[in-house]
Scaffold this active site. Structure first.
Site, PDB file in Angstrom:
ATOM      1  N   ASN A 108       0.854  -1.196   0.000  1.00 53.79           N
ATOM      2  CA  ASN A 108       0.000   0.000   0.000  1.00 53.79           C
ATOM      3  C   ASN A 108       0.885   1.239   0.000  1.00 53.79           C
ATOM      4  O   ASN A 108       2.030   1.201   0.438  1.00 53.79           O
ATOM      5  CB  ASN A 108      -0.870  -0.011   1.273  1.00 53.79           C
ATOM      6  CG  ASN A 108      -1.840   1.151   1.332  1.00 53.79           C
ATOM      7  OD1 ASN A 108      -2.424   1.545   0.319  1.00 53.79           O
ATOM      8  ND2 ASN A 108      -2.024   1.720   2.516  1.00 53.79           N
ATOM      9  N   HIS A 110       0.575   5.068   1.608  1.00 49.81           N
ATOM     10  CA  HIS A 110      -0.254   5.848   2.541  1.00 49.81           C
ATOM     11  C   HIS A 110       0.367   7.233   2.704  1.00 49.81           C
ATOM     12  O   HIS A 110       1.578   7.350   2.944  1.00 49.81           O
ATOM     13  CB  HIS A 110      -0.316   5.132   3.893  1.00 49.81           C
ATOM     14  CG  HIS A 110      -1.073   5.917   4.925  1.00 49.81           C
ATOM     15  ND1 HIS A 110      -2.454   5.997   4.924  1.00 49.81           N
ATOM     16  CD2 HIS A 110      -0.642   6.689   5.951  1.00 49.81           C
ATOM     17  CE1 HIS A 110      -2.836   6.775   5.927  1.00 49.81           C
ATOM     18  NE2 HIS A 110      -1.766   7.207   6.559  1.00 49.81           N
ATOM     19  N   SER A 137       4.369   6.856   2.707  1.00 48.27           N
ATOM     20  CA  SER A 137       5.036   5.588   3.037  1.00 48.27           C
ATOM     21  C   SER A 137       4.526   4.476   2.143  1.00 48.27           C
ATOM     22  O   SER A 137       3.314   4.317   1.975  1.00 48.27           O
ATOM     23  CB  SER A 137       4.729   5.179   4.484  1.00 48.27           C
ATOM     24  OG  SER A 137       5.078   6.191   5.395  1.00 48.27           O
ATOM     25  N   ASP A 146      -2.629   0.460   8.409  1.00 52.02           N
ATOM     26  CA  ASP A 146      -1.445   1.291   8.151  1.00 52.02           C
ATOM     27  C   ASP A 146      -0.282   0.954   9.088  1.00 52.02           C
ATOM     28  O   ASP A 146       0.419   1.847   9.584  1.00 52.02           O
ATOM     29  CB  ASP A 146      -1.798   2.785   8.275  1.00 52.02           C
ATOM     30  CG  ASP A 146      -2.876   3.205   7.280  1.00 52.02           C
ATOM     31  OD1 ASP A 146      -2.904   2.649   6.161  1.00 52.02           O
ATOM     32  OD2 ASP A 146      -3.698   4.072   7.614  1.00 52.02           O
TER      33      ASP A 146
END
Ligand code: GAR
Length: 219
Positions: A108, A110, A137, A146
């Site tokens: 991911n 973020h 990040s 997260d």
């Protein structure tokens, strides 16, 4: 280099991050096998179609609950046998079954310097906190929101004149440079994981991953 370089990208909206992944594909080793949105009206679907990439709209509203939607999503993703599932503005909480299924193969981006500012509205949170810098990040996804191991962070100083819009613009620009590269590192086997420790070319990284400044990205 591993044999499988296929990625599947999941997104929910505009798809500017998806666009950067598609645009830079020719310079890297990954190949986008499909782009899947949980929102049928997402503009990103048009972007992927234009790039000649297979698109799937799987409307989460048509499912009774998170688990049944995620199960259907897994089925859709797995037909492409991807090496990596890439979240690019995918704005849905994932079930633990989904995260477990793709453990180590789910990444991911973020918009914050994790572990700071998890969740939504990170630009406002960074301004409210009086932070001197903000950033983005790239991280592996784990069950806790997260919170997975960080591969890379890119940062920008916060100026007195910054607004949520100006921060978002700079951070998105950085994301669109670093995310395709980080995806390539993973798909080409340069990133490995030993517990919570990430290694790049066999060198262990600290908990922030590779740290890049906006200045370095502009040079
Ligand atoms: C990106 O900035 C990404 O970092 C963020 O959504 C944006 C998607 O924009 N992701 C998250 O906030 C995930 N927690 P896009 O739809 O234009 O690609």
């Amino acid at each position: 280099m591993t044999d499988n370089n296929r990625i599947v990208v999941l997104f929910s909206g505009n798809g500017s991050t998806l666009q950067s992944i598609l645009d830079q594909q020719s310079k890297y080793q990954y190949q986008t096998a499909a782009a899947i949105s949980n929102r049928p009206a997402a503009f990103g679907l048009q972007r992927a179609e234009k790039a000649g990439v297979k698109t799937i709209a799987l409307d989460h509203k048509q499912f009774q609950d998170r688990n049944s939607f995620d199960k259907a999503l897994i089925e859709q993703i797995n037909q492409f046998e991807p090496a990596l599932v890439v979240l690019a503005g995918y704005m849905r909480i994932l079930s633990s079954e989904f995260v477990e299924h793709y453990q180590g193969r789910l990444v991911n981006v973020h918009p914050s310097l994790l572990p700071k500012h998890k969740g939504l509205n990170t630009y406002q949170s960074a301004l409210d906190a009086g932070d001197s810098e903000h950033g983005t990040s790239v991280h592996f996804v784990t069950e806790e929101l997260d919170s997975g191991a960080v591969i890379l962070q890119a940062s920008t100083p916060i100026n007195r004149t910054d607004t949520t819009d100006s921060l978002e613009e700079r951070i998105k620009r950085m994301e669109q440079k670093v995310y395709p590269e980080a995806i390539d590192w993973i798909v080409s086997g340069r990133i490995t994981q030993n517990g919570q420790t990430i290694l790049l070319d066999h060198q262990p990284l600290d908990s922030h991953g590779v740290r890049i400044t906006e200045q370095q990205l502009e040079d």
